[in-house]
Scaffold this active site. Structure first.
Site, PDB file in Angstrom:
ATOM      1  N   ARG A   1       0.794  -1.234   0.000  1.00  0.00           N
ATOM      2  CA  ARG A   1       0.000   0.000   0.000  1.00  0.00           C
ATOM      3  C   ARG A   1       0.828   1.287   0.000  1.00  0.00           C
ATOM      4  O   ARG A   1       0.269   2.361  -0.171  1.00  0.00           O
ATOM      5  CB  ARG A   1      -0.954   0.000   1.202  1.00  0.00           C
ATOM      6  CG  ARG A   1      -0.229   0.022   2.518  1.00  0.00           C
ATOM      7  CD  ARG A   1      -1.038  -0.528   3.681  1.00  0.00           C
ATOM      8  NE  ARG A   1      -0.189  -0.541   4.870  1.00  0.00           N
ATOM      9  CZ  ARG A   1       0.771  -1.431   5.110  1.00  0.00           C
ATOM     10  NH1 ARG A   1       1.008  -2.402   4.261  1.00  0.00           N
ATOM     11  NH2 ARG A   1       1.522  -1.363   6.186  1.00  0.00           N
TER      12      ARG A   1
ATOM     13  N   ASP B   1       0.223   6.903  12.780  1.00  0.00           N
ATOM     14  CA  ASP B   1      -0.677   5.785  13.051  1.00  0.00           C
ATOM     15  C   ASP B   1      -1.027   5.668  14.532  1.00  0.00           C
ATOM     16  O   ASP B   1      -1.418   4.613  14.988  1.00  0.00           O
ATOM     17  CB  ASP B   1      -0.057   4.471  12.547  1.00  0.00           C
ATOM     18  CG  ASP B   1       1.235   4.133  13.276  1.00  0.00           C
ATOM     19  OD1 ASP B   1       1.644   4.917  14.158  1.00  0.00           O
ATOM     20  OD2 ASP B   1       1.836   3.086  12.974  1.00  0.00           O
TER      21      ASP B   1
ATOM     22  N   THR C   1       1.072  10.592  18.858  1.00  0.00           N
ATOM     23  CA  THR C   1       1.706  11.500  17.895  1.00  0.00           C
ATOM     24  C   THR C   1       0.714  12.559  17.430  1.00  0.00           C
ATOM     25  O   THR C   1       1.069  13.730  17.272  1.00  0.00           O
ATOM     26  CB  THR C   1       2.251  10.698  16.693  1.00  0.00           C
ATOM     27  OG1 THR C   1       3.033   9.625  17.185  1.00  0.00           O
ATOM     28  CG2 THR C   1       3.116  11.566  15.808  1.00  0.00           C
TER      29      THR C   1
ATOM     30  N   CYS D   1     -10.485  18.267  21.093  1.00  0.00           N
ATOM     31  CA  CYS D   1     -11.925  18.381  21.351  1.00  0.00           C
ATOM     32  C   CYS D   1     -12.588  17.013  21.162  1.00  0.00           C
ATOM     33  O   CYS D   1     -13.617  16.725  21.756  1.00  0.00           O
ATOM     34  CB  CYS D   1     -12.578  19.372  20.392  1.00  0.00           C
ATOM     35  SG  CYS D   1     -12.105  21.092  20.619  1.00  0.00           S
TER      36      CYS D   1
ATOM     37  N   CYS E   1      -4.828  -1.502  13.507  1.00  0.00           N
ATOM     38  CA  CYS E   1      -4.282  -2.002  12.249  1.00  0.00           C
ATOM     39  C   CYS E   1      -3.425  -3.243  12.450  1.00  0.00           C
ATOM     40  O   CYS E   1      -3.264  -4.043  11.551  1.00  0.00           O
ATOM     41  CB  CYS E   1      -3.524  -0.927  11.488  1.00  0.00           C
ATOM     42  SG  CYS E   1      -1.950  -0.499  12.174  1.00  0.00           S
TER      43      CYS E   1
ATOM     44  N   CYS F   1      -7.370  23.890  22.669  1.00  0.00           N
ATOM     45  CA  CYS F   1      -7.730  25.045  21.837  1.00  0.00           C
ATOM     46  C   CYS F   1      -8.509  26.094  22.618  1.00  0.00           C
ATOM     47  O   CYS F   1      -8.593  27.246  22.193  1.00  0.00           O
ATOM     48  CB  CYS F   1      -8.477  24.614  20.574  1.00  0.00           C
ATOM     49  SG  CYS F   1     -10.137  23.967  20.832  1.00  0.00           S
TER      50      CYS F   1
HETATM   51 ZN   LIG Z   1      -9.924  21.703  21.138  1.00  0.00          ZN
END
Ligand SMILES: [Zn+2]
Length: 336
Positions: free
Chosen positions: A67, A126, A130, A169, A183, A242
């Protein structure tokens, strides 16, 4: 002047010469150069994005070729770092694009510096850790990023802009190890990652041309059922990232030093050893009777049926086990 290389793209009303010029001056990061990253990098290169920074820690393996569209059997035989193999191939596709290969893990202490002077980042990783780190880094840098994920026959993508809603969020904290990282159990349908990577490349190009034409929802595709659906994204008014400006994942507390690698019988150990000299380490191991293969990117040896690959920044891939404590014991026995 009409550039014939891009004539079929500039003919599109939402691109035009102005949009093409914006693509040509854009600086984009591709984080991860596996199934999604190879598709994204190729499409952005063909589309004439000015500069690409490809960040990946791994080497090409035979099982990637099902892939990961930029790589060849030769790359796998040579065990070339993915970022380097991709840079070489992309240069053959479009020599007008400047491609920088960064062979490195992406962790809390380099999360900002590896993304310096970029306009946008495409996520082709993946794992949640991260992505949460990338989310914090992009909020801190004030740049958008394009999320993508694929497992089994289902994939998804969304755009996260500096004002939110952001990835945190949706995913407040790191799930327990293994949760949602399916996976390694379910495999990945090859055509799926091309679809998701294409959606991500399209969104990246749209955001570069005009933020207003980027999508604001999450798209999910199931290639087994053959359906797309969209889900609206809501800003969480109590989001630490945020809304309150916290950057929890840019500090070491949230980071594990040992992780089971998705899709393989391997454990990745992350150590912060900036000054490691692989050739000196190889000599020391040889003096203790080990048979070692070494080049400037990595050191490799076998130890009771377990393979250890040590990279120049101190990361080690322990192949042949998914037991993190056994992996740590092997690492410490050989290198501690
Ligand atoms: Zn946020």
């Amino acid at each position: 002047m009409l550039n014939s290389r891009y004539s079929r793209q500039t003919a599109l009303p939402f691109v035009g010469e102005q949009g093409q010029a914006r693509l040509g001056s854009a600086r984009v990061g591709v984080l991860g150069c596996g199934a999604l990253g190879t598709v994204v990098a190729e499409l952005l290169t063909r589309g004439g994005v000015g500069y690409l920074r490809i960040i990946d820690r791994d080497v090409v393996e035979l099982s990637n070729l099902q892939r990961q569209t930029l790589f060849t059997e030769h790359d796998a035989e040579q065990r070339l770092p993915k970022a380097m193999a991709a840079m070489q191939r992309l240069g053959e596709i479009n020599s007008e694009v400047r491609v920088e290969a960064v062979v490195s893990d992406y962790v809390w202490h380099n999360a900002l510096s590896l993304l310096s002077e970029l306009d946008l980042v495409v996520d082709a990783t993946d794992n949640y850790l991260t992505r949460l780190t990338l989310n914090d880094a992009c909020l801190e840098l004030g740049i958008p990023w394009v999320y993508g994920g694929a497992a089994g026959s289902v994939g998804m993508s969304a755009n996260f802009l500096p004002q939110g809603p952001c990835f945190r969020c949706l995913v407040r904290d790191l799930p327990a190890l293994g949760v949602g990282e399916s996976c390694d159990v379910s495999g990945v349908f090859g055509p799926l990652t091309v679809v998701v990577g294409a959606v991500q490349a399209a969104e990246a190009m749209k955001l570069i041309i005009s933020l207003a034409i980027g999508r604001s929802d999450l798209v999910e595709v199931d290639l087994l059922k053959g359906v797309f659906r969209t889900l609206s994204l809501q800003k969480d008014n109590s989001c630490p990232a945020c809304e309150y400006g916290m950057r929890d994942f840019l500090s070491p507390e949230h980071h594990q030093s040992a992780t089971v690698v998705c899709g393989r019988d391997s454990v990745l150990l992350q150590q912060n050893l900036a000054d490691l000299d692989l050739f000196v380490t190889a000599k020391r191991l040889e003096a203790r009777g080990h048979s070692v293969r070494v080049n400037k990117f990595r050191l490799q040896l076998e130890f009771f049926g377990i393979e250890l690959i040590l990279f120049g920044d101190g990361r080690a891939l322990i192949n042949g086990t998914n037991d993190t404590s056994l992996a740590k014991r092997v690492y410490n026995e050989l290198l501690g």
